[in-house]
Motif scaffolding. Structure first.
Motif, mmCIF file in Angstrom:
data_model
loop_
_atom_site.group_PDB
_atom_site.id
_atom_site.type_symbol
_atom_site.label_atom_id
_atom_site.label_comp_id
_atom_site.label_asym_id
_atom_site.label_seq_id
_atom_site.Cartn_x
_atom_site.Cartn_y
_atom_site.Cartn_z
ATOM 1 N N VAL A 1 -0.382 -14.458 6.499
ATOM 2 C CA VAL A 1 -1.558 -13.939 5.824
ATOM 3 C C VAL A 1 -2.044 -12.658 6.518
ATOM 4 O O VAL A 1 -2.370 -11.690 5.858
ATOM 5 N N ALA A 2 -2.071 -12.654 7.852
ATOM 6 C CA ALA A 2 -2.564 -11.487 8.586
ATOM 7 C C ALA A 2 -1.668 -10.270 8.395
ATOM 8 O O ALA A 2 -2.164 -9.146 8.320
ATOM 9 N N LEU A 3 -0.343 -10.486 8.284
ATOM 10 C CA LEU A 3 0.572 -9.361 8.126
ATOM 11 C C LEU A 3 0.372 -8.635 6.801
ATOM 12 O O LEU A 3 0.692 -7.460 6.682
ATOM 13 N N VAL A 4 -0.163 -9.321 5.812
ATOM 14 C CA VAL A 4 -0.443 -8.713 4.518
ATOM 15 C C VAL A 4 -1.925 -8.353 4.419
ATOM 16 O O VAL A 4 -2.283 -7.282 3.938
ATOM 17 N N GLY A 5 -2.791 -9.237 4.889
ATOM 18 C CA GLY A 5 -4.234 -9.052 4.745
ATOM 19 C C GLY A 5 -4.794 -7.877 5.527
ATOM 20 O O GLY A 5 -5.643 -7.140 5.026
ATOM 21 N N ILE A 6 -4.324 -7.702 6.750
ATOM 22 C CA ILE A 6 -4.851 -6.603 7.573
ATOM 23 C C ILE A 6 -4.543 -5.243 6.954
ATOM 24 O O ILE A 6 -5.453 -4.421 6.807
ATOM 25 N N PRO A 7 -3.282 -4.960 6.557
ATOM 26 C CA PRO A 7 -3.041 -3.665 5.904
ATOM 27 C C PRO A 7 -3.833 -3.485 4.607
ATOM 28 O O PRO A 7 -4.264 -2.374 4.300
ATOM 29 N N LEU A 8 -4.055 -4.569 3.858
ATOM 30 C CA LEU A 8 -4.859 -4.463 2.641
ATOM 31 C C LEU A 8 -6.302 -4.074 2.966
ATOM 32 O O LEU A 8 -6.900 -3.244 2.279
ATOM 33 N N CYS A 9 -6.858 -4.678 4.017
ATOM 34 C CA CYS A 9 -8.228 -4.343 4.435
ATOM 35 C C CYS A 9 -8.303 -2.897 4.918
ATOM 36 O O CYS A 9 -9.267 -2.189 4.616
ATOM 37 N N ILE A 10 -7.288 -2.474 5.655
ATOM 38 C CA ILE A 10 -7.257 -1.093 6.142
ATOM 39 C C ILE A 10 -7.195 -0.130 4.958
ATOM 40 O O ILE A 10 -7.883 0.891 4.935
ATOM 41 N N GLY A 11 -6.405 -0.472 3.951
ATOM 42 C CA GLY A 11 -6.339 0.343 2.742
ATOM 43 C C GLY A 11 -7.669 0.395 2.018
ATOM 44 O O GLY A 11 -8.075 1.438 1.494
ATOM 45 N N ALA A 12 -8.373 -0.726 1.994
ATOM 46 C CA ALA A 12 -9.686 -0.780 1.337
ATOM 47 C C ALA A 12 -10.715 0.100 2.042
ATOM 48 O O ALA A 12 -11.657 0.579 1.418
ATOM 49 N N LEU A 13 -10.517 0.332 3.336
ATOM 50 C CA LEU A 13 -11.420 1.218 4.073
ATOM 51 C C LEU A 13 -11.166 2.686 3.748
ATOM 52 O O LEU A 13 -11.987 3.542 4.056
ATOM 53 N N GLY A 14 -10.010 2.982 3.125
ATOM 54 C CA GLY A 14 -9.700 4.351 2.735
ATOM 55 C C GLY A 14 -8.490 4.947 3.425
ATOM 56 O O GLY A 14 -8.161 6.110 3.213
ATOM 57 N N PHE A 15 -7.798 4.167 4.246
ATOM 58 C CA PHE A 15 -6.572 4.627 4.891
ATOM 59 C C PHE A 15 -5.415 4.264 3.969
ATOM 60 O O PHE A 15 -4.997 3.114 3.925
ATOM 61 N N THR A 16 -4.914 5.232 3.187
ATOM 62 C CA THR A 16 -3.928 4.934 2.151
ATOM 63 C C THR A 16 -2.610 5.660 2.402
ATOM 64 O O THR A 16 -2.523 6.544 3.255
ATOM 65 N N GLY A 17 -1.614 5.298 1.626
ATOM 66 C CA GLY A 17 -0.319 5.947 1.712
ATOM 67 C C GLY A 17 -0.375 7.418 1.327
ATOM 68 O O GLY A 17 0.463 8.213 1.746
ATOM 69 N N ALA A 18 -1.351 7.799 0.534
ATOM 70 C CA ALA A 18 -1.507 9.191 0.104
ATOM 71 C C ALA A 18 -2.417 9.980 1.042
ATOM 72 O O ALA A 18 -2.696 11.152 0.793
ATOM 73 N N GLY A 19 -2.883 9.351 2.100
ATOM 74 C CA GLY A 19 -3.808 10.011 3.027
ATOM 75 C C GLY A 19 -5.151 9.316 3.013
ATOM 76 O O GLY A 19 -5.327 8.275 2.395
ATOM 77 N N ILE A 20 -6.093 9.905 3.696
ATOM 78 C CA ILE A 20 -7.431 9.324 3.770
ATOM 79 C C ILE A 20 -8.192 9.639 2.486
ATOM 80 O O ILE A 20 -8.263 10.799 2.072
ATOM 81 N N ALA A 21 -8.743 8.607 1.864
ATOM 82 C CA ALA A 21 -9.448 8.760 0.595
ATOM 83 C C ALA A 21 -10.792 9.463 0.792
ATOM 84 O O ALA A 21 -11.554 9.119 1.698
#
Length: 78
Positions: A1-21
């Motif tokens: 769960v942590a291996l998937v959940g942590i990156p999802l939370c980080i993405g929700a903060l605005g750290f994305t594959g396309a750069g910082i939102a």
């Protein structure tokens, strides 16, 4: 769960594959880091590490380490 959940939370903060939102919490962190460092974000800083995880996920070594540690914690709590 942590291996998937942590990156999802980080993405929700605005750290994305396309750069910082734009307008995100990540953008505010990056702005503060850049001001503190004279205009740039230092390699290895919290912002840089979170952006790396947001863009590419955890490295294989990090995944193995987290699995070992979190598996032991889960086993001990069970």
């Amino acid at each position: 769960v942590a291996l998937v959940g942590i990156p999802l939370c980080i993405g929700a903060l605005g750290f994305t594959g396309a750069g910082i939102a734009a307008g995100s919490f990540a953008a505010k962190m990056m702005s503060a880091a850049a001001i503190a460092n004279g205009g740039g974000v230092a390699a290895g800083s919290t912002v840089a590490v979170l952006q790396s995880i947001g863009a590419a996920g955890f490295s294989t070594g990090a995944q193995i380490g987290m699995t070992s540690v979190l598996g032991s914690v889960g086993g001990a709590s069970g």
